[in-house]
Design a protein around this motif. Structure first.
Motif, PDB file in Angstrom:
ATOM      1  N   ALA A 124      70.829  44.962  50.378  1.00 61.94           N
ATOM      2  CA  ALA A 124      71.901  44.014  50.065  1.00 61.94           C
ATOM      3  C   ALA A 124      72.640  43.545  51.311  1.00 61.94           C
ATOM      4  O   ALA A 124      73.495  42.657  51.218  1.00 61.94           O
ATOM      5  CB  ALA A 124      72.893  44.646  49.091  1.00 61.94           C
ATOM      6  N   GLY A 125      72.335  44.133  52.460  1.00 59.86           N
ATOM      7  CA  GLY A 125      73.020  43.746  53.687  1.00 59.86           C
ATOM      8  C   GLY A 125      72.039  43.501  54.814  1.00 59.86           C
ATOM      9  O   GLY A 125      70.828  43.388  54.605  1.00 59.86           O
ATOM     10  N   ARG A 126      72.563  43.435  56.010  1.00 60.44           N
ATOM     11  CA  ARG A 126      71.726  43.205  57.181  1.00 60.44           C
ATOM     12  C   ARG A 126      72.160  44.166  58.284  1.00 60.44           C
ATOM     13  O   ARG A 126      73.361  44.396  58.483  1.00 60.44           O
ATOM     14  CB  ARG A 126      71.835  41.755  57.655  1.00 60.44           C
ATOM     15  CG  ARG A 126      73.251  41.331  57.998  1.00 60.44           C
ATOM     16  CD  ARG A 126      73.377  39.831  58.226  1.00 60.44           C
ATOM     17  NE  ARG A 126      74.753  39.457  58.560  1.00 60.44           N
ATOM     18  CZ  ARG A 126      75.713  39.299  57.660  1.00 60.44           C
ATOM     19  NH1 ARG A 126      75.456  39.486  56.379  1.00 60.44           N
ATOM     20  NH2 ARG A 126      76.933  38.953  58.044  1.00 60.44           N
ATOM     21  N   PRO A 127      71.200  44.730  59.007  1.00 63.33           N
ATOM     22  CA  PRO A 127      71.568  45.653  60.089  1.00 63.33           C
ATOM     23  C   PRO A 127      72.338  44.926  61.175  1.00 63.33           C
ATOM     24  O   PRO A 127      72.046  43.769  61.503  1.00 63.33           O
ATOM     25  CB  PRO A 127      70.219  46.166  60.593  1.00 63.33           C
ATOM     26  CG  PRO A 127      69.228  45.132  60.173  1.00 63.33           C
ATOM     27  CD  PRO A 127      69.746  44.557  58.897  1.00 63.33           C
ATOM     28  N   LEU A 128      73.326  45.599  61.708  1.00 65.70           N
ATOM     29  CA  LEU A 128      74.204  44.979  62.693  1.00 65.70           C
ATOM     30  C   LEU A 128      74.245  45.842  63.947  1.00 65.70           C
ATOM     31  O   LEU A 128      74.490  47.049  63.874  1.00 65.70           O
ATOM     32  CB  LEU A 128      75.613  44.843  62.109  1.00 65.70           C
ATOM     33  CG  LEU A 128      76.632  44.030  62.913  1.00 65.70           C
ATOM     34  CD1 LEU A 128      76.179  42.581  63.035  1.00 65.70           C
ATOM     35  CD2 LEU A 128      78.002  44.098  62.248  1.00 65.70           C
ATOM     36  N   ALA A 129      73.969  45.229  65.086  1.00 72.66           N
ATOM     37  CA  ALA A 129      74.127  45.906  66.370  1.00 72.66           C
ATOM     38  C   ALA A 129      75.555  45.664  66.851  1.00 72.66           C
ATOM     39  O   ALA A 129      75.986  44.518  66.985  1.00 72.66           O
ATOM     40  CB  ALA A 129      73.125  45.371  67.383  1.00 72.66           C
ATOM     41  N   VAL A 130      76.289  46.747  67.078  1.00 74.68           N
ATOM     42  CA  VAL A 130      77.692  46.645  67.474  1.00 74.68           C
ATOM     43  C   VAL A 130      77.852  47.241  68.866  1.00 74.68           C
ATOM     44  O   VAL A 130      77.484  48.399  69.103  1.00 74.68           O
ATOM     45  CB  VAL A 130      78.606  47.383  66.480  1.00 74.68           C
ATOM     46  CG1 VAL A 130      80.063  47.276  66.915  1.00 74.68           C
ATOM     47  CG2 VAL A 130      78.431  46.816  65.073  1.00 74.68           C
ATOM     48  N   SER A 131      78.394  46.453  69.772  1.00 70.03           N
ATOM     49  CA  SER A 131      78.658  46.927  71.131  1.00 70.03           C
ATOM     50  C   SER A 131      80.117  47.328  71.264  1.00 70.03           C
ATOM     51  O   SER A 131      81.005  46.700  70.674  1.00 70.03           O
ATOM     52  CB  SER A 131      78.326  45.835  72.156  1.00 70.03           C
ATOM     53  OG  SER A 131      76.954  45.512  72.114  1.00 70.03           O
ATOM     54  N   CYS A 132      80.362  48.385  72.023  1.00 69.01           N
ATOM     55  CA  CYS A 132      81.725  48.865  72.272  1.00 69.01           C
ATOM     56  C   CYS A 132      81.940  49.015  73.769  1.00 69.01           C
ATOM     57  O   CYS A 132      81.035  49.445  74.493  1.00 69.01           O
ATOM     58  CB  CYS A 132      81.955  50.241  71.632  1.00 69.01           C
ATOM     59  SG  CYS A 132      81.658  50.372  69.868  1.00 69.01           S
ATOM     60  N   ARG A 133      83.148  48.694  74.195  1.00 70.58           N
ATOM     61  CA  ARG A 133      83.556  49.026  75.560  1.00 70.58           C
ATOM     62  C   ARG A 133      84.310  50.345  75.498  1.00 70.58           C
ATOM     63  O   ARG A 133      85.374  50.440  74.874  1.00 70.58           O
ATOM     64  CB  ARG A 133      84.434  47.927  76.156  1.00 70.58           C
ATOM     65  CG  ARG A 133      83.650  46.692  76.574  1.00 70.58           C
ATOM     66  CD  ARG A 133      84.516  45.683  77.312  1.00 70.58           C
ATOM     67  NE  ARG A 133      85.176  46.252  78.491  1.00 70.58           N
ATOM     68  CZ  ARG A 133      84.580  46.462  79.670  1.00 70.58           C
ATOM     69  NH1 ARG A 133      83.287  46.178  79.819  1.00 70.58           N
ATOM     70  NH2 ARG A 133      85.251  46.962  80.683  1.00 70.58           N
ATOM     71  N   VAL A 134      83.734  51.387  76.111  1.00 64.30           N
ATOM     72  CA  VAL A 134      84.301  52.726  75.996  1.00 64.30           C
ATOM     73  C   VAL A 134      84.258  53.439  77.340  1.00 64.30           C
ATOM     74  O   VAL A 134      83.508  53.062  78.250  1.00 64.30           O
ATOM     75  CB  VAL A 134      83.533  53.571  74.952  1.00 64.30           C
ATOM     76  CG1 VAL A 134      83.689  52.993  73.556  1.00 64.30           C
ATOM     77  CG2 VAL A 134      82.062  53.682  75.314  1.00 64.30           C
ATOM     78  N   HIS A 135      85.057  54.483  77.424  1.00 66.72           N
ATOM     79  CA  HIS A 135      85.082  55.356  78.590  1.00 66.72           C
ATOM     80  C   HIS A 135      84.211  56.567  78.273  1.00 66.72           C
ATOM     81  O   HIS A 135      84.556  57.376  77.417  1.00 66.72           O
ATOM     82  CB  HIS A 135      86.523  55.780  78.879  1.00 66.72           C
ATOM     83  CG  HIS A 135      86.676  56.609  80.114  1.00 66.72           C
ATOM     84  ND1 HIS A 135      87.840  57.265  80.436  1.00 66.72           N
ATOM     85  CD2 HIS A 135      85.805  56.902  81.119  1.00 66.72           C
ATOM     86  CE1 HIS A 135      87.679  57.925  81.571  1.00 66.72           C
ATOM     87  NE2 HIS A 135      86.452  57.719  81.998  1.00 66.72           N
ATOM     88  N   ASP A 136      83.078  56.696  78.936  1.00 69.24           N
ATOM     89  CA  ASP A 136      82.128  57.778  78.677  1.00 69.24           C
ATOM     90  C   ASP A 136      82.597  59.042  79.391  1.00 69.24           C
ATOM     91  O   ASP A 136      82.575  59.133  80.616  1.00 69.24           O
ATOM     92  CB  ASP A 136      80.738  57.369  79.170  1.00 69.24           C
ATOM     93  CG  ASP A 136      79.653  58.356  78.758  1.00 69.24           C
ATOM     94  OD1 ASP A 136      79.995  59.498  78.391  1.00 69.24           O
ATOM     95  OD2 ASP A 136      78.469  57.979  78.801  1.00 69.24           O
ATOM     96  N   ARG A 137      82.990  60.061  78.596  1.00 70.17           N
ATOM     97  CA  ARG A 137      83.453  61.325  79.168  1.00 70.17           C
ATOM     98  C   ARG A 137      82.464  62.462  78.923  1.00 70.17           C
ATOM     99  O   ARG A 137      82.780  63.621  79.164  1.00 70.17           O
ATOM    100  CB  ARG A 137      84.825  61.690  78.598  1.00 70.17           C
ATOM    101  CG  ARG A 137      85.919  60.668  78.920  1.00 70.17           C
ATOM    102  CD  ARG A 137      87.293  61.217  78.584  1.00 70.17           C
ATOM    103  NE  ARG A 137      87.550  62.438  79.323  1.00 70.17           N
ATOM    104  CZ  ARG A 137      88.035  63.554  78.762  1.00 70.17           C
ATOM    105  NH1 ARG A 137      88.287  63.589  77.461  1.00 70.17           N
ATOM    106  NH2 ARG A 137      88.256  64.628  79.497  1.00 70.17           N
ATOM    107  N   VAL A 139      77.251  44.028  52.812  1.00 73.06           N
ATOM    108  CA  VAL A 139      77.097  44.714  51.521  1.00 73.06           C
ATOM    109  C   VAL A 139      78.434  44.655  50.791  1.00 73.06           C
ATOM    110  O   VAL A 139      79.475  44.969  51.353  1.00 73.06           O
ATOM    111  CB  VAL A 139      76.668  46.181  51.716  1.00 73.06           C
ATOM    112  CG1 VAL A 139      76.509  46.866  50.357  1.00 73.06           C
ATOM    113  CG2 VAL A 139      75.383  46.258  52.513  1.00 73.06           C
ATOM    114  N   ARG A 140      78.406  44.263  49.537  1.00 74.71           N
ATOM    115  CA  ARG A 140      79.653  44.154  48.765  1.00 74.71           C
ATOM    116  C   ARG A 140      79.806  45.335  47.814  1.00 74.71           C
ATOM    117  O   ARG A 140      78.863  45.951  47.422  1.00 74.71           O
ATOM    118  CB  ARG A 140      79.666  42.845  47.971  1.00 74.71           C
ATOM    119  CG  ARG A 140      79.674  41.613  48.888  1.00 74.71           C
ATOM    120  CD  ARG A 140      79.881  40.348  48.088  1.00 74.71           C
ATOM    121  NE  ARG A 140      79.931  39.187  48.956  1.00 74.71           N
ATOM    122  CZ  ARG A 140      81.030  38.778  49.599  1.00 74.71           C
ATOM    123  NH1 ARG A 140      82.160  39.444  49.441  1.00 74.71           N
ATOM    124  NH2 ARG A 140      81.010  37.716  50.383  1.00 74.71           N
TER     125      ARG A 140
END
Length: 509
Positions: free
Chosen positions: A466-479, A508-509
């Protein structure tokens, strides 16, 4: 000439593993689970409970033998005698050590059979028992209750959240094993009333919502990733899904009672199973893990893991600013936290799944089955086979020979072993289906990815199409996984077509 069928032979009294310490568990089910009187069960089955045990209680099960046969229902499901190891209703911090000691003892023991000793009077349905291997979780006692705020407080909502974790109200919410989800809510309400002179009602409510979302984001994610970039982005995505369910997509189905009800969404058991009664007893989800005396150099005493608290505090601190902006900020905040993804797509993200945690299946192994509960027999000896997988062998009178199918989950693959822990025993044929697993796909992700080799197979959620895969990018501090590194800020991507770990799904609803 007569045909002679050569069957395996085994020693007459082979040693088998002792029954494990098992835990009463019914996901999102009734708190109390019935048990039955042995003689009443023999006459009329499980019709009239003799009493109840609380979810999270742990027992050592055994088979009650009458007239030379273990007691089962008409379908062959064992109703087992038991000895209580930990009663969740009355457990104290000493229960943790007791559980672990008895579990080690049982894991090292070998026996001839799983028959109960004399004097066992009550029975449980074995399908309510699971081999969890998780001890009850209690915070260590604080050295003293203090209103002082830890030096790492960043002010604002963080100051209030940390004040709550250091409060007697938070401590009281975790004093007992049972009812911690409701107890945490009551503790926050009591805390808010006690500090209304210091902060406004609106700010206190925001702090409560922030605390709940941070708890869910941390424990829904993969704790072993700690503060590495992927783990941090994972927590941001979980917070985003809660934001979307609690704002534009507010629905009672998701636990949302009003726009902005992030607490209700984040702690809805049907959506986030970490808030289930039993799981809150063993995880630390409702713990006061931001207490001043935890996670630092202080010694917590035997049985308490200072490193665990330090990492929880590290993950909280790493994601605090981003999660506040996700929940209470604007579209510009979303663009900055999640670059390379449109705001429209970000706002449509309400679902995700962790593929390694989905239903396990083994299409390249023949006749592998999960057994919730069955009896196996060798002559006059009976064994309880419960909450485990087996590989079904050749048929024989009354059932099948079998071997244990053991699984270890590594980061990238399932490692399996087939061992004969019950030589010569025959499992009740009524509990063997020989059905072939369906909907098994490599890594539990949709088709379209190519792999040099496949390390595991998983089922996919019913709502995936019912949905579509989404690639999400984040700006993060890798510790780093230990939350001790000093790496710089960078961009990491979670999800998309071929990510085998976390799968954000939009639309997806």
């Amino acid at each position: 000439m007569a045909l002679i069928l050569m069957l395996p032979t085994w020693p007459a009294t082979a040693a088998i593993p002792a029954t494990s310490v098992m835990t009463l568990y019914r996901f999102n089910g009734p708190l109390e689970i019935p048990y039955y009187d042995v003689e009443s069960f023999r006459r009329s089955g499980p019709s009239s409970p003799a009493g109840y045990l609380t979810q999270g209680s742990s027992v050592i099960p055994c088979l009650v033998i009458r007239d030379g046969t273990p007691l089962t229902d008409r379908n062959g499901t064992p109703y087992v005698g038991f000895r209580v190891v930990v009663d969740a209703r009355t457990a104290t911090p000493a229960a943790t050590e007791r559980f672990e000691a008895v579990m080690r003892q049982r894991q090292a023991a070998a026996v001839a059979n799983h028959h109960c000793g004399p004097g066992v009077r009550h029975l449980l349905n074995v399908r309510h028992l699971y081999d969890m291997e998780k001890a009850p979780f209690f915070d260590p006692p604080p050295p003293s209750m203090s209103s002082a705020i830890h030096s790492t407080s960043r002010g604002g909502l963080d100051r209030i959240v940390r004040a709550f974790h250091n409060s007697p109200q938070c401590q009281a919410a975790n004093r007992q094993l049972v009812g911690r989800r409701n107890a945490l809510q009551s503790a926050w309400n009591q805390f808010i009333r006690s500090v209304q002179a210091q902060w406004s009602e609106a700010v206190l409510q925001q702090a409560k919502h922030l605390d709940y979302v941070m708890r869910t984001a941390i424990f829904e994610g993969h704790l072993d990733r700690g503060c590495n970039a992927y783990g941090s982005c994972e927590r941001n995505i979980i917070a985003l899904s809660i934001r979307n369910r609690g704002r534009e997509g507010c629905s009672r189905h998701w636990g949302c009672r009003y726009a902005g009800d992030y607490q209700g969404v984040a702690s809805q058991v049907s959506q986030y199973n970490i808030w289930d009664e039993y799981l809150t007893q063993v995880s630390g989800l409702t713990a006061c893990f931001l207490r001043d005396d935890l996670g630092g150099p202080s010694r917590l005493g035997a049985g308490y893991n200072a490193e665990y608290y330090r990492r929880l505090q590290g993950m909280y601190a790493q994601n605090l600013d981003a999660v506040q902006r996700i929940l209470f900020g604007n579209e510009q905040d979303l663009r900055q936290i999640f670059p390379n993804t449109s705001v429209a797509e970000l706002k449509s993200l309400r679902h995700y799944y962790h593929a390694p945690a989905m239903g396990k299946c083994f299409p390249h192994h023949d006749r592998v089955e999960y057994i919730s509960g069955a009896v196996a027999r060798q002559g006059g000896n009976f064994a309880l086979i419960a909450n485990t997988r087996i590989q079904v062998g050749q048929p024989t009178l009354g059932g099948y020979y079998f071997r244990d199918f053991l699984l270890r989950q590594d980061e990238e693959r399932d490692v399996t072993r087939i061992v004969d822990l019950y030589p010569g025993f025959v499992i009740d044929g009524r509990k063997v289906s020989l059905r072939t697993a369906s909907h098994c796909v490599p890594y539990g992700i949709p088709q379209g990815c190519r792999f040099n080799s496949v390390g595991r197979y998983r089922k996919t959620p019913s709502w995936l199409s019912a949905g579509r895969p989404l690639a999400v990018s984040c700006r993060v501090h890798d510790r780093g996984a230990q939350c001790q590194g000093g790496g710089g800020v960078g961009t990491v991507t979670v999800g998309g077509a071929c990510d085998t770990q976390m799968r954000p799904v939009a639309g997806v609803r």
